[in-house]
Scaffold this active site. Structure first.
Site, short mmCIF file in Angstrom:
data_model
loop_
_atom_site.label_atom_id
_atom_site.label_comp_id
_atom_site.label_asym_id
_atom_site.label_seq_id
_atom_site.Cartn_x
_atom_site.Cartn_y
_atom_site.Cartn_z
N HIS A 8 0.83 -1.20 0.00
CA HIS A 8 0.00 0.00 0.00
C HIS A 8 0.87 1.25 0.00
O HIS A 8 1.56 1.54 0.96
CB HIS A 8 -0.89 -0.03 1.25
N ARG A 9 0.87 1.97 -1.13
CA ARG A 9 1.71 3.16 -1.31
C ARG A 9 3.20 2.81 -1.21
O ARG A 9 4.01 3.59 -0.71
CB ARG A 9 1.33 4.26 -0.32
N GLU A 35 0.18 -0.74 -4.68
CA GLU A 35 -0.96 0.16 -4.80
C GLU A 35 -0.47 1.58 -4.63
O GLU A 35 0.34 1.86 -3.73
CB GLU A 35 -2.01 -0.17 -3.73
N ASP A 37 -1.33 6.10 -5.94
CA ASP A 37 -2.39 7.08 -6.20
C ASP A 37 -1.88 8.17 -7.14
O ASP A 37 -0.72 8.57 -7.08
CB ASP A 37 -2.81 7.75 -4.88
N HIS A 50 -0.96 10.56 -2.17
CA HIS A 50 -2.27 10.07 -1.74
C HIS A 50 -3.29 11.18 -1.48
O HIS A 50 -4.40 11.17 -2.01
CB HIS A 50 -2.15 9.21 -0.47
N GLU A 111 -4.75 4.06 -8.21
CA GLU A 111 -6.03 4.64 -7.82
C GLU A 111 -6.10 6.08 -8.33
O GLU A 111 -5.23 6.90 -8.02
CB GLU A 111 -6.21 4.63 -6.30
N LYS A 113 -7.41 9.47 -7.94
CA LYS A 113 -7.93 10.13 -6.75
C LYS A 113 -8.86 11.29 -7.12
O LYS A 113 -8.51 12.46 -7.03
CB LYS A 113 -6.78 10.62 -5.88
N ASP A 228 -0.04 -2.08 4.56
CA ASP A 228 1.04 -1.14 4.87
C ASP A 228 2.31 -1.86 5.28
O ASP A 228 3.37 -1.25 5.36
CB ASP A 228 0.61 -0.21 6.02
#
Length: 244
Positions: A8-9, A35, A37, A50, A111, A113, A228
């Site tokens: 995640h990120r 993942e 953004d 993000h 993603e 945003k 995370d």
């Protein structure tokens, strides 16, 4: 089927989120996916961050939409791991080039945003970028904005678009029924309250961080999980589901 582990990120546990070093560490760990953004700057550049503003993750202030790329590039995007030095906000192109250089061949869930601020034309810019730039990895699109989801389905019909199931649950179910989307990204707490194990092939939940949450996903063999702490998830997967 082994559950795919998505960072995640990037490796947010051991590096500042959505930075070059976070992605580098995630790839080094051996994650199956990343993942991240994308937003649009005042002067039309796609950047990897993000929040809608830079306040939390950098030493600056202001909304992405009100700042130029040059202004963003002056900021330090490392507010959590000072030992790793100054990190800069990446453009989408810089992130893709970095993953290409690392020979990453997994999945990248991008993603879009647009759930709070809709950037006019961002969907077309993203679709055109990946249609015209080589990338070593597989791309997945997602968005909390139903209009962005539908746009990506039209602009990039051969690319997987995942359904983020919070604001438009019924609409997402319709898209799934019509075979326009194949995967749902539910929040993990919703699955734990209302487990639907028969649909495990269609779930890639977020953000799966505790040992209990990770074990829950692994024992029920969801197609993927977004975490995370990818190092912990990978270690637990080897224990619960076995190695390759």
């Amino acid at each position: 089927m082994r559950t795919k582990i998505f960072a995640h990120r990037g490796d947010k546990h051991d590096a500042p989120e959505n930075t070059l070093i976070a992605f580098t560490k995630a790839v080094a760990l051996g994650v199956d996916g990343i993942e991240t953004d994308v937003h649009l700057t005042k002067d039309g550049h796609m950047v990897i961050i993000h929040d809608e503003d830079v306040d939390r993750t950098t030493d600056g202030q202001g909304l992405i939409k009100d700042l130029t790329l040059a202004q963003l590039k002056r900021l330090n995007a490392n507010q959590t791991h000072p030992e790793l030095g100054i990190q800069r906000i990446l453009t989408l192109g810089e992130m893709v080039q970095a993953l290409n250089d690392l020979h990453f061949t997994g999945d990248v869930n991008l993603e879009i945003k647009t759930d709070h601020i809709h950037y006019p034309g961002i969907e077309a810019l993203v679709a055109d970028f990946f249609a015209t730039h080589a990338h070593s990895f597989n791309v997945i699109y997602s968005s909390f904005n139903l209009q962005s989801t539908q746009q990506m389905l039209k602009l990039a019909p051969q690319t997987e678009t995942a359904g983020l199931m919070i604001y438009h649950y019924r609409a997402m179910k319709t898209l799934f029924k019509n075979r326009q989307i194949k995967i749902f990204h539910p929040e993990i707490r919703l699955l734990m309250v209302h487990p639907i194990f028969s649909f495990h092939h269609y779930f890639r939940p977020w953000t799966v961080n505790t040992k209990f949450e990770i074990a829950f996903c692994l024992y029920h063999r969801y197609v993927g999980l977004i975490t995370d702490n990818p190092a912990l998830a990978l270690k637990m997967r080897n224990h619960i589901q076995g190695g390759k």
